[in-house]
Write an enzyme that holds these catalytic residues in place. Structure first.
Site, PDB file in Angstrom:
ATOM      1  N   LYS A 196      -4.135 -11.770  -5.736  1.00  0.00           N
ATOM      2  CA  LYS A 196      -3.284 -12.300  -4.439  1.00  0.00           C
ATOM      3  C   LYS A 196      -3.916 -11.708  -3.363  1.00  0.00           C
ATOM      4  O   LYS A 196      -4.017 -10.288  -3.017  1.00  0.00           O
ATOM      5  CB  LYS A 196      -2.024 -11.486  -4.919  1.00  0.00           C
ATOM      6  CG  LYS A 196      -0.670 -12.170  -4.086  1.00  0.00           C
ATOM      7  CD  LYS A 196      -0.683 -12.103  -2.782  1.00  0.00           C
ATOM      8  CE  LYS A 196      -0.477 -11.004  -1.803  1.00  0.00           C
ATOM      9  NZ  LYS A 196      -0.824 -10.884  -0.409  1.00  0.00           N
ATOM     10  N   GLY A 249      -4.690  -1.203  -0.588  1.00  0.00           N
ATOM     11  CA  GLY A 249      -3.897  -1.349   0.631  1.00  0.00           C
ATOM     12  C   GLY A 249      -3.043   0.008   1.027  1.00  0.00           C
ATOM     13  O   GLY A 249      -3.850   1.004   0.837  1.00  0.00           O
ATOM     14  N   SER A 250      -2.201  -0.236   1.819  1.00  0.00           N
ATOM     15  CA  SER A 250      -1.571   1.032   2.596  1.00  0.00           C
ATOM     16  C   SER A 250      -0.932   2.038   1.306  1.00  0.00           C
ATOM     17  O   SER A 250      -0.549   1.344   0.480  1.00  0.00           O
ATOM     18  CB  SER A 250      -0.638   0.613   3.536  1.00  0.00           C
ATOM     19  OG  SER A 250       0.354  -0.093   2.777  1.00  0.00           O
ATOM     20  N   THR A 251      -0.808   3.315   1.634  1.00  0.00           N
ATOM     21  CA  THR A 251      -0.041   3.954   0.757  1.00  0.00           C
ATOM     22  C   THR A 251       1.486   3.731   0.725  1.00  0.00           C
ATOM     23  O   THR A 251       1.763   3.702  -0.538  1.00  0.00           O
ATOM     24  CB  THR A 251      -0.272   5.608   1.197  1.00  0.00           C
ATOM     25  OG1 THR A 251      -1.767   5.730   1.111  1.00  0.00           O
ATOM     26  CG2 THR A 251       0.429   6.545   0.498  1.00  0.00           C
ATOM     27  N   VAL A 253       2.826   0.777   0.286  1.00  0.00           N
ATOM     28  CA  VAL A 253       3.305  -0.190  -0.434  1.00  0.00           C
ATOM     29  C   VAL A 253       2.498   0.095  -1.981  1.00  0.00           C
ATOM     30  O   VAL A 253       3.099  -0.263  -2.821  1.00  0.00           O
ATOM     31  CB  VAL A 253       2.281  -1.610  -0.034  1.00  0.00           C
ATOM     32  CG1 VAL A 253       2.216  -2.799  -1.057  1.00  0.00           C
ATOM     33  CG2 VAL A 253       2.986  -1.982   1.401  1.00  0.00           C
ATOM     34  N   GLY A 254       1.390   1.003  -1.890  1.00  0.00           N
ATOM     35  CA  GLY A 254       0.916   1.452  -3.144  1.00  0.00           C
ATOM     36  C   GLY A 254       2.049   2.303  -3.938  1.00  0.00           C
ATOM     37  O   GLY A 254       1.995   2.118  -5.119  1.00  0.00           O
ATOM     38  N   GLU A 271      -5.934   1.953  -4.681  1.00  0.00           N
ATOM     39  CA  GLU A 271      -6.906   2.473  -3.531  1.00  0.00           C
ATOM     40  C   GLU A 271      -6.220   2.284  -2.029  1.00  0.00           C
ATOM     41  O   GLU A 271      -5.828   1.177  -1.539  1.00  0.00           O
ATOM     42  CB  GLU A 271      -8.169   1.366  -3.515  1.00  0.00           C
ATOM     43  CG  GLU A 271      -8.980   1.501  -4.834  1.00  0.00           C
ATOM     44  CD  GLU A 271      -9.493   3.032  -5.173  1.00  0.00           C
ATOM     45  OE1 GLU A 271     -10.009   3.560  -4.285  1.00  0.00           O
ATOM     46  OE2 GLU A 271      -9.758   3.042  -6.530  1.00  0.00           O
ATOM     47  N   CYS A 305     -10.911   2.018   5.164  1.00  0.00           N
ATOM     48  CA  CYS A 305     -10.140   2.649   4.694  1.00  0.00           C
ATOM     49  C   CYS A 305     -10.678   4.312   4.616  1.00  0.00           C
ATOM     50  O   CYS A 305      -9.994   5.123   4.863  1.00  0.00           O
ATOM     51  CB  CYS A 305      -9.767   2.437   3.095  1.00  0.00           C
ATOM     52  SG  CYS A 305     -11.569   2.236   2.069  1.00  0.00           S
ATOM     53  N   GLU A 401      -2.969   7.631   9.459  1.00  0.00           N
ATOM     54  CA  GLU A 401      -3.853   6.476   9.502  1.00  0.00           C
ATOM     55  C   GLU A 401      -3.683   5.355  10.654  1.00  0.00           C
ATOM     56  O   GLU A 401      -2.794   4.848  10.633  1.00  0.00           O
ATOM     57  CB  GLU A 401      -4.112   5.731   8.462  1.00  0.00           C
ATOM     58  CG  GLU A 401      -5.267   4.728   8.170  1.00  0.00           C
ATOM     59  CD  GLU A 401      -5.335   4.169   6.834  1.00  0.00           C
ATOM     60  OE1 GLU A 401      -4.412   3.586   6.439  1.00  0.00           O
ATOM     61  OE2 GLU A 401      -6.316   3.977   6.102  1.00  0.00           O
TER      62      GLU A 401
HETATM   63  P1  NAD Z   1      -0.765  -3.311   2.796  1.00  0.00           P
HETATM   64  O1  NAD Z   1      -0.512  -2.494   1.925  1.00  0.00           O
HETATM   65  O2  NAD Z   1       0.056  -3.840   3.805  1.00  0.00           O
HETATM   66  O3  NAD Z   1      -1.040  -4.837   2.233  1.00  0.00           O
HETATM   67  C1  NAD Z   1      -2.121  -4.873   1.118  1.00  0.00           C
HETATM   68  C2  NAD Z   1      -1.873  -6.133   0.045  1.00  0.00           C
HETATM   69  O4  NAD Z   1      -0.563  -5.807  -0.473  1.00  0.00           O
HETATM   70  C3  NAD Z   1      -1.778  -7.305   0.751  1.00  0.00           C
HETATM   71  O5  NAD Z   1      -2.277  -8.260  -0.215  1.00  0.00           O
HETATM   72  C4  NAD Z   1      -0.281  -7.526   0.913  1.00  0.00           C
HETATM   73  O6  NAD Z   1      -0.108  -8.781   0.984  1.00  0.00           O
HETATM   74  C5  NAD Z   1       0.158  -6.852  -0.331  1.00  0.00           C
HETATM   75  N1  NAD Z   1       1.666  -6.246  -0.361  1.00  0.00           N
HETATM   76  C6  NAD Z   1       2.276  -6.164   0.902  1.00  0.00           C
HETATM   77  N2  NAD Z   1       3.752  -5.666   0.549  1.00  0.00           N
HETATM   78  C7  NAD Z   1       3.725  -6.037  -0.839  1.00  0.00           C
HETATM   79  C8  NAD Z   1       4.679  -5.446  -1.722  1.00  0.00           C
HETATM   80  N3  NAD Z   1       6.075  -5.044  -1.462  1.00  0.00           N
HETATM   81  N4  NAD Z   1       4.350  -5.739  -3.082  1.00  0.00           N
HETATM   82  C9  NAD Z   1       3.111  -6.103  -3.435  1.00  0.00           C
HETATM   83  N5  NAD Z   1       1.998  -6.356  -2.614  1.00  0.00           N
HETATM   84  C10 NAD Z   1       2.443  -6.159  -1.260  1.00  0.00           C
HETATM   85  O7  NAD Z   1      -2.117  -2.949   3.645  1.00  0.00           O
HETATM   86  P2  NAD Z   1      -2.991  -3.636   4.688  1.00  0.00           P
HETATM   87  O8  NAD Z   1      -2.375  -3.352   6.117  1.00  0.00           O
HETATM   88  O9  NAD Z   1      -3.283  -5.041   4.208  1.00  0.00           O
HETATM   89  O10 NAD Z   1      -4.495  -2.998   4.731  1.00  0.00           O
HETATM   90  C11 NAD Z   1      -4.523  -1.724   5.133  1.00  0.00           C
HETATM   91  C12 NAD Z   1      -4.385  -0.612   4.283  1.00  0.00           C
HETATM   92  O11 NAD Z   1      -5.217  -0.722   3.129  1.00  0.00           O
HETATM   93  C13 NAD Z   1      -4.938   0.719   5.028  1.00  0.00           C
HETATM   94  O12 NAD Z   1      -3.996   1.717   4.397  1.00  0.00           O
HETATM   95  C14 NAD Z   1      -6.381   0.843   4.210  1.00  0.00           C
HETATM   96  O13 NAD Z   1      -6.742   2.305   4.082  1.00  0.00           O
HETATM   97  C15 NAD Z   1      -5.992   0.543   2.899  1.00  0.00           C
HETATM   98  N6  NAD Z   1      -7.447   0.346   2.271  1.00  0.00           N
HETATM   99  C16 NAD Z   1      -7.743   1.074   1.337  1.00  0.00           C
HETATM  100  C17 NAD Z   1      -8.993   0.810   0.772  1.00  0.00           C
HETATM  101  C18 NAD Z   1      -9.413   1.772  -0.365  1.00  0.00           C
HETATM  102  O14 NAD Z   1     -10.470   1.613  -1.127  1.00  0.00           O
HETATM  103  N7  NAD Z   1      -8.874   2.802  -0.585  1.00  0.00           N
HETATM  104  C19 NAD Z   1      -9.990  -0.190   0.964  1.00  0.00           C
HETATM  105  C20 NAD Z   1      -9.278  -0.818   2.058  1.00  0.00           C
HETATM  106  C21 NAD Z   1      -8.228  -0.693   2.605  1.00  0.00           C
END
Ligand code: NAD
Length: 497
Positions: A196, A249-251, A253-254, A271, A305, A401
């Site tokens: 996804k 992605g973001s903490t 949502v993680g 991550e 990130c 962040e």
């Molecule tokens: P995000 O968490 O909003 O989205 C990330 C992904 O999750 C997207 O594909 C999004 O569609 C999906 N998503 C959103 N809501 C969801 C849910 N409820 N259930 C399942 N999936 C869902 O993050 P973002 O704004 O796209 O990215 C930025 C963040 O990613 C920053 O916090 C950045 O630090 C982090 N990031 C981390 C790394 C790493 O390796 N640690 C690398 C790149 C980015």
């Protein structure tokens, strides 16, 4: 605006045909035929429509991935063949590198030149690196003791097996690279994948799907479902027939994904976000430190990130380093990433631009000094590279962040001070130390709570070095041999001979 820049004919052709998702080897519209529009961040104009997938599409893709996992053409494929497929895929990425880089630029806003040199090149290198591991996934033998059967003879061994169907969810800042970090070990170990991509940036994932088909992977081994995170992302991470979720992605949502995964004991790799410190010691040449610190934060518009978003400089050099960073930042040319002379492209979206500008405005209101930058412009989503000083360690600008080209800087007096400030963060993804005092640096490294520590460089990534976070920056590691652990299960076998 893209008309001003000639595109590769294949990029043009990709954009001119209808976008489809890849499920079970077939290019398909969403279950309800719905689409969503993508914008070009450099111009804020319409780029292309992509399918808006649904939970039913996720269910379909997971079933196809399960079928492919069980199918003998994949499950019994020899490691050498998996190796060769990954090598072939790397070659195809290399062949189409310009197209992938242009798609990344149009979709994300980043410089096409950088995307070719960094994003796409790292993907090629990583697939070649992972291809080597396909033939080296081994176990160990054990000579068991079993005191209750003293006369029996046993043979014990420990095997590594593919974890199964992997649900991969990635962010928009390095759309292709983040996906490849997940797909590489999955394909090397014999897993199947439902990807996804981020809502905003699915184009290179779809192009990758075409290349995976061309390389000759069996249908269903790799599937892509595009759509909205809260709809298809949530459906994928909670799907009962997924064996592992790997998320970037973001903490916040993680955390949601981690909690959903626990309900079905799905394996997870997370991550997440970061707020990485750049620490400059007083033995360092101030200009070299300024160039390093500027690159650490301004690369990819600060949407990294592990960006060096907190800068700590030993007091003797503080003013000089600040002045040099401002002169670098003020000299940066902003513009369309298709223009090779541009140093900084737009942020990903109007929402991200407003968020980043909001942090800058908050800094102003709290009495911080905006040493340079601090403004946004349009019609694309541009924010000038910004340096903020006179901030307190507890200020949200230092603790949260921002994910944009905004650097907050503070002076420090001694090394203990620097270590305390560097570790005073909920995150622990990366850190860099700038010094040639090796003894001092080696004393600092073990005390920095971060998954990666760089010395005299920052965000320097290699396929052989694991990448991941301490603390709120995540669980698990990507890249390196370590990644394989997260795509395999351990099986203990005991045979009474
Ligand atoms: P995000 O968490 O909003 O989205 C990330 C992904 O999750 C997207 O594909 C999004 O569609 C999906 N998503 C959103 N809501 C969801 C849910 N409820 N259930 C399942 N999936 C869902 O993050 P973002 O704004 O796209 O990215 C930025 C963040 O990613 C920053 O916090 C950045 O630090 C982090 N990031 C981390 C790394 C790493 O390796 N640690 C690398 C790149 C980015």
């Amino acid at each position: 605006m893209t008309d001003a820049y000639p595109l590769h004919p294949q990029t043009r052709e990709f954009l001119d045909r209808p976008c489809r998702m890849l499920i079970g080897g077939k290019w398909t519209v969403s279950e309800q035929g719905q689409t969503m529009a993508l914008l070009n961040p450099a111009t804020a104009t319409h780029l292309i429509d992509v399918p808006r997938g649904t939970p039913a599409d996720i269910d379909h893709a997971v079933r196809q991935a399960r079928r492919a996992f069980d199918d003998s053409s994949w499950s019994r494929m020899r490691p050498r063949e998996r190796q060769n497929l990954l090598l072939k895929l790397a070659d195809l990425l290399e062949r189409d590198a310009e197209v992938l880089a242009e798609l990344e630029c149009l979709n994300n806003g980043k410089s096409a030149q950088m995307a070719r040199a960094v994003d796409v090149q790292l993907c090629i290198d990583f697939f070649r690196y992972m291809a080597g591991w396909a033939t080296k996934i081994t176990g160990t033998t054990v000579n068991p003791s079993l005191p209750l059967m003293p006369d029996a003879q046993f043979h014990g061994y420990i095997a590594r097996e593919p974890v199964g169907v992997v649900g991969a969810i990635v962010a928009w800042n390095f759309p292709l690279l983040l996906a490849c970090w997940k797909i590489g070990p999955a394909l090397a170990t014999g897993c199947t994948v439902v990807l996804k991509p981020a809502d905003e940036t699915p184009l290179t994932a779809l192009k990758l799907g075409e290349l995976i088909q061309e390389a000759g992977y069996p249908d269903g081994v790799f599937n892509v479902v595009t759509g909205i995170g809260a709809e298809v992302g949530a459906a994928l991470s909670a799907h009962p027939d997924i064996d592992k979720v790997t998320f970037t992605g973001s903490t916040p949502v993680g955390k949601l994904i981690g909690k959903a995964a626990l309900d079905s004991m799905t394996r997870i790799t997370l991550e997440l976000g970061g707020k990485s410190p750049t620490i400059v010691l007083e033995d360092m040449d101030p200009m070299e430190a300024a160039v390093g610190a500027a690159n650490a934060i301004f690369f990819n518009q600060g949407q990294v990130c592990c960006a060096g978003s907190r800068l700590y400089v030993q007091r003797r050099h503080f003013d000089r380093v600040m002045a040099d960073i401002c002169s670098i930042a003020n000299g940066m040319k902003m513009g369309n990433g298709l223009d090779a002379s541009v140093d900084m492209g737009p942020l990903i979206s109007a929402k991200q631009q407003a968020r980043v500008q909001g942090y800058i405005d908050m800094g102003r209101e709290l009495g911080a000094t905006i040493a340079c930058g601090g403004t946004s412009s349009g019609p694309g989503y541009f924010v000038r590279p910004t340096l903020i000083t006179d901030v307190d360690q507890k200020c949200p600008l230092v603790q949260e962040e921002i994910f944009g080209p905004v650097l907050v800087a503070q002076p420090f007096d001694d090394i203990e001070d620097a270590i305390r400030l560097a570790n005073d963060s909920p995150f622990g993804l990366g850190a860099s130390i700038w010094s040639n005092n090796l003894s001092q640096v080696h004393r600092m490294i073990p005390r920095i709570r971060a998954g990666s520590v760089w010395v005299n460089c920052h965000t320097a990534l290699d396929p052989a070095l694991p990448f991941g976070g301490y603390k709120m920056s995540g669980i698990g590691r990507e890249m390196g041999e370590a990644a394989l652990e997260y795509y395999t299960e351990t099986k203990s076998v005991l045979i009474k001979v």
